[in-house]
Enzyme design. Structure first.
Site, PDB file in Angstrom:
ATOM      1  N   GLU A   6       0.854  -1.186   0.000  1.00 37.32           N
ATOM      2  CA  GLU A   6       0.000   0.000   0.000  1.00 37.32           C
ATOM      3  C   GLU A   6       0.886   1.229   0.000  1.00 37.32           C
ATOM      4  O   GLU A   6       1.954   1.244   0.631  1.00 37.32           O
ATOM      5  CB  GLU A   6      -0.893   0.015   1.244  1.00 37.32           C
ATOM      6  CG  GLU A   6      -1.682   1.327   1.357  1.00 37.32           C
ATOM      7  CD  GLU A   6      -2.825   1.286   2.351  1.00 37.32           C
ATOM      8  OE1 GLU A   6      -2.729   0.525   3.329  1.00 37.32           O
ATOM      9  OE2 GLU A   6      -3.799   2.033   2.136  1.00 37.32           O
ATOM     10  N   CYS A  26      -6.519   1.028   2.562  1.00 41.37           N
ATOM     11  CA  CYS A  26      -7.486   2.122   2.439  1.00 41.37           C
ATOM     12  C   CYS A  26      -7.238   2.981   1.212  1.00 41.37           C
ATOM     13  O   CYS A  26      -8.161   3.634   0.729  1.00 41.37           O
ATOM     14  CB  CYS A  26      -7.474   2.958   3.713  1.00 41.37           C
ATOM     15  SG  CYS A  26      -8.222   2.086   5.095  1.00 41.37           S
ATOM     16  N   ASN A  58     -12.300  -3.171   0.396  1.00 35.02           N
ATOM     17  CA  ASN A  58     -11.244  -3.306   1.407  1.00 35.02           C
ATOM     18  C   ASN A  58     -11.855  -3.074   2.776  1.00 35.02           C
ATOM     19  O   ASN A  58     -12.343  -1.970   3.043  1.00 35.02           O
ATOM     20  CB  ASN A  58     -10.150  -2.264   1.155  1.00 35.02           C
ATOM     21  CG  ASN A  58      -9.122  -2.238   2.271  1.00 35.02           C
ATOM     22  OD1 ASN A  58      -8.409  -3.207   2.505  1.00 35.02           O
ATOM     23  ND2 ASN A  58      -9.065  -1.126   3.000  1.00 35.02           N
ATOM     24  N   GLU A  59     -11.832  -4.048   3.588  1.00 33.51           N
ATOM     25  CA  GLU A  59     -12.358  -3.996   4.960  1.00 33.51           C
ATOM     26  C   GLU A  59     -13.500  -2.975   5.109  1.00 33.51           C
ATOM     27  O   GLU A  59     -13.481  -2.082   5.944  1.00 33.51           O
ATOM     28  CB  GLU A  59     -11.251  -3.731   5.987  1.00 33.51           C
ATOM     29  CG  GLU A  59     -10.466  -2.474   5.893  1.00 33.51           C
ATOM     30  CD  GLU A  59      -9.526  -2.279   7.093  1.00 33.51           C
ATOM     31  OE1 GLU A  59      -9.557  -1.204   7.680  1.00 33.51           O
ATOM     32  OE2 GLU A  59      -8.785  -3.207   7.449  1.00 33.51           O
TER      33      GLU A  59
HETATM   34  O1  AHR Z   1      -2.423  -1.469   6.711  1.00 37.14           O
HETATM   35  C1  AHR Z   1      -2.780  -0.176   7.059  1.00 37.14           C
HETATM   36  C2  AHR Z   1      -4.275   0.046   6.974  1.00 37.14           C
HETATM   37  O2  AHR Z   1      -4.928  -0.789   7.867  1.00 37.14           O
HETATM   38  C3  AHR Z   1      -4.904  -0.289   5.671  1.00 37.14           C
HETATM   39  O3  AHR Z   1      -4.835   0.745   4.775  1.00 37.14           O
HETATM   40  C4  AHR Z   1      -6.322  -0.548   6.021  1.00 37.14           C
HETATM   41  O4  AHR Z   1      -6.930  -1.454   5.146  1.00 37.14           O
HETATM   42  C5  AHR Z   1      -6.242  -1.029   7.438  1.00 37.14           C
HETATM   43  O5  AHR Z   1      -7.099  -0.339   8.231  1.00 37.14           O
END
Ligand code: AHR
Length: 830
Positions: free
Chosen positions: A215, A427, A558-559
């Site tokens: 990321e 995120c 994503n989550e």
């Molecule tokens: O890994 C850091 C963050 O943790 C990621 O962006 C998110 O998906 C999670 O909350």
């Protein structure tokens, strides 16, 4: 505990029955009690909906200490997730319905529950049907609170208290840290154990079990893995890039004008550096520099790089820029690399003479090593020059790719032997608000046509490291590409601002979802389509990759907060991919935690739609990993498989050390054991630039010159390098009956059928050694030499692995050192 609390309550109840005759007149059934619900104003309701109970509405007993049973999940993490003035009412069908105010502007939150314990999906809108419900005040734990009054059965209170107590108990277990081991294991003597392989209980496991999560967080991309050395090369940095809107974050960020001779210092206006947008290089890249000099060779436009520019003596650097002459006849620009003392570390010239944008290129050779050089652009003829996309790239990138990756960092990732790489987040994938969703099409094609944007982590994202580069890197390291795209909703933690709602913001409007779904289908065509016959396959081919990238997996969401808004959009995307590309494995998601509403709702949705794999995320303390090794043992083998997409062990202070690394190693034995349903896993986050981190811990830290893998990195690397495709059942008996002791020793045996190697992994989280008899009979192992790699040290240490060899046979002794992780690789040819 529950019994004690109840006894106290009954005692209190009895005393009030005796002392207050009026209570005897209460009409309600004796098995019911008053329930007061409130969110404390002391933290703006951030700790959620709390409860207290009373038999007389005067003396209230708090249910749990400062314990919230449901929290608002609207807006930015922390400060914006407020539950203001909650109102709770039991509806005629028996369900509990709760509404609350989100903030002064965005309306109300809604959620309901059958039992006050499990709360369903939240939703947010401008209505509040309970607005006229009566509010009451009550003194709870010495504070006056305002909330709702209901009447409920004692059994409901009992359920609330039991849940609270169970949580307290779990928190105690999960809070176990190695610093308490001196007390916890006082008097514990070295142990002995027998590890017996049970090859008859073997099963195939996923070949993709260990991968990487990339990321763009902590400057992992720009200033990190992406090898570009010039910061703000396209003059697109913006005020809005920086949360809180720092005025230094503008188009001139990282650039400055320096007058280089005395004469012109006195007439400083003779040289100017401004930002223009009149005739840009590309509409996606509207800003450019206007450098004007009236006296030749009097001024330099300096770029400071990402915390300086690191150079290596003798290495070649490609310099390029787009330029045009705005005033004057044009001329040479001297390009220099300058050291801290202004010494020249490299020099070349380019010519800018065209009235239209034109790219000029040159090569600089570094004369010396430097940690913090700057780049200097010095016009040699008077005039005005428009300049854009000013780039300095080391020729030595990973696999020498153009627009490539920083070689040392990329190699560190390749050394993990990741079987897949997830990108671009996290995120970052679903973005901070709908307008910030990561759109893959903005990140391919010529650099000047890519669309940079604000990075949700509070900086600027050039998209120089875009989808093409991600796919290329995956191919270069033999990892399956795993792009993750937003499910039509942004991050549930999206901030609410003066002009914008927070949270999921209603998702991409449904009338725009058709185009969004098409964008996702186009990605699959771009990755896999024929270079001659498909529109997007041609685009890929034009970029330099006629062969398909062979995309097999795609993550959607994503989550996310699993709401009706999410479900509607996810279902659309899922069905469209399934219909057009049935061969593509879609990975759904179950929210940001290992349990709770999003987890349950995410799993329900995945089961309903038959989603092949779901992405689970959890960041937990070491104690959680120790006490949840059976987490996946309990999973159904007939439902969706799991991608553990983000996890890490977090200790207070968020450091990484032996304690975090060992708890991860321990848990990974359980991932291997469950490798039949856990298809993939990736530690998160992966990379962090020192002094530029928004998140800790990370797997690999770096600065401009060094790469600093953590101990956790070596755990991941050892698992990646020693993965298997068959899990060999085994039994470990330790000569100690204490559960807390037994849980801290774990093993896993796998076979790699490509080499026939048998790999034994042994993890010891105890302060004492474990003398282990390893019995591998029935697996064709004869006496011979095996490779052994050991990570060991005190819990706060950050050791490196040590590799040597050891003698093995089908039955051998191995002393597992205290606090250690050992991998024994036995050659298949033995
Ligand atoms: O890994 C850091 C963050 O943790 C990621 O962006 C998110 O998906 C999670 O909350």
């Amino acid at each position: 505990m529950w019994k004690k609390t109840m006894a106290a309550a009954i005692l209190l109840l009895t005393s009030f029955q005796i002392s207050q005759a009026s209570i005897n007149k209460v009409q309600h059934a004796p098995d019911s009690v008053y329930l007061f619900s409130y969110a404390t104003t002391h933290d703006d309701g951030r700790s959620g909906l709390r409860f207290a109970y009373s038999i007389d509405q005067k003396n209230w007993l708090e249910v749990g200490r400062n314990y919230g049973y449901v929290r608002c999940d609207y807006g930015r993490w922390g400060s914006q997730k407020k539950m203001l003035d909650p109102i709770l009412k039991q509806m005629p069908n028996g369900e509990w319905y709760c509404t609350w105010k989100l903030n002064e502007r965005d309306g109300y939150g809604h959620v309901s529950s059958k039992d006050l314990l499990y709360w369903g999906r939240q939703s947010y809108n401008s209505t509040n049907p309970l607005v006229n419900e009566k509010k009451v005040t009550a003194f709870v734990a010495g504070k006056e609170e305002t909330g709702s009054l209901n009447r409920t059965a004692w059994s409901v209170i009992e359920g609330l208290i039991k849940t609270y107590e169970a949580n307290q108990y779990r928190n105690e277990l999960h809070g176990e840290l190695m610093e308490q081991d001196g007390t916890r294991f006082a008097g514990l003597k070295p142990l002995s154990a027998i590890l017996t392989a049970q090859p008859e209980q073997s099963k195939p496991i996923s070949e993709l079990l260990v991968g990487i999560f990339f990321e763009d967080i902590n400057y992992a991309a720009d200033g990190g893995l992406y090898a570009e050395l010039i910061q703000n090369r396209d003059f697109e940095y913006a005020l809005s890039d920086k949360e809180g809107h720092d005025k230094n974050w503008n188009s001139s960020h990282s650039w400055k004008l320096v007058i280089t001779n005395q004469a012109s210092k006195e007439t400083a206006n003779d040289a100017t550096f401004t930002i223009d947008t009149a005739v840009p290089l590309h509409p996606n890249n509207p800003h450019y520099a206007l450098l004007s000099v009236s006296t030749a060779a009097n001024a330099a436009l300096i770029n400071e790089g990402f915390d300086g520019i690191a150079l290596k003596k003798g290495e070649r650097y490609d310099f390029s820029l787009f330029g045009k002459v705005v005033k004057g006849k044009g001329g040479k620009l001297r390009i220099r690399l300058l050291g801290k003392e202004q010494q020249v570390l490299g020099e070349t010239t380019i010519y800018v003479g065209s009235k239209a944008w034109k790219q000029s290129k040159a090569v600089l050779i570094a004369k010396a090593d430097a940690a913090d050089a700057t780049l200097s652009i010095e016009p040699q003829e008077a005039g005005s020059y428009a300049l854009d996309l000013i780039s300095l790239f080391p020729q030595k990138t990973f696999k020498n790719r153009k627009n490539g990756l920083r070689a040392d960092l990329a190699q560190t990732l390749a050394d993990m032997h990741p079987r897949f790489m997830r990108f671009p987040g996290g995120c970052v994938a679903h973005g901070d608000g709908i307008d910030n969703i990561y759109r893959w099409k903005n990140t391919i094609g010529p650099l000047e046509a890519r669309k940079p944007q604000r990075n949700l982590w509070g900086y600027h994202q050039t998209a120089g490291l875009g989808y093409y580069e991600y796919f290329q890197f995956c191919e270069d390291i033999g990892a399956e590409p795993l792009p993750v795209l937003a499910a039509g909703v942004p991050c549930q933690n999206s901030a609410h601002t003066a002009t914008c709602k927070g949270g999921q913001q209603g998702g991409i409007p449904m009338n725009e979802m058709g185009a969004y779904v098409q964008e996702i289908l186009d990605l699959i065509e771009w990755a896999n389509g024929d270079a001659k016959t498909t529109k997007w396959g041609k685009v890929r081919a034009q970029a330099g990759h006629p062969k398909p990238f062979n995309l097999k997996y795609i993550g959607i969401g994503n989550e996310d907060l699993i709401t009706d808004i999410f479900e509607e959009r996810f279902t659309l995307i899922f069905n469209a991919i399934k219909e057009k590309y049935p061969e593509i494995v879609v990975i759904g998601n179950t929210g940001p935690a290992a349990e709770g509403t999003d987890y349950t709702e995410g799993w329900n949705l995945a089961t309903k739609l038959n989603v092949p794999i779901v992405d689970e995320h959890y960041y937990q303390p070491p104690g959680w990993f120790i006490h949840n090794q059976e987490y996946y043992d309990k999973y159904s083998r007939n439902k969706s498989k799991v991608y553990l997409g983000e996890y890490a062990s977090h200790v207070p202070g968020r450091k990484t050390n032996m304690e975090t690394a060992l708890s991860e190693a321990l848990y990974m034995t359980a991932l291997e054991r469950n490798g039949d349903i856990v298809s993939m896993s990736s530690y998160a986050p992966l990379l962090a630039k020192e002094k530029r981190t928004q998140w800790n811990p990370n797997l690999i830290y770096f600065n401009n010159q060094e790469v600093k893998p953590t101990t956790g990195y070596y755990v991941q690397q050892l698992y990646g390098q020693n993965a298997g495709d068959t899990y060999i059942g085994s039994q470990l008996s330790v000569n100690n009956d204490n559960d807390g002791v037994k849980k801290r020793v774990a093993v896993s045996i796998v076979k790699d059928s490509r080499t026939n190697d048998i790999i034994v992994k042994l993890v010891n989280l105890l302060p004492v050694s474990v003398d282990t008899k390893v019995k591998l009979s029935g697996m064709g192992i004869l006496s011979g030499v095996a490779t052994r790699t050991v990570l060991s040290g005190r819990p706060t240490d950050k050791p490196l692995p040590i590799t040597d060899t050891m003698q093995v046979s089908d039955c051998f002794d191995y002393q597992i050192p205290p606090y250690s992780f050992t991998v024994i690789r036995i050659k298949g040819s033995l």
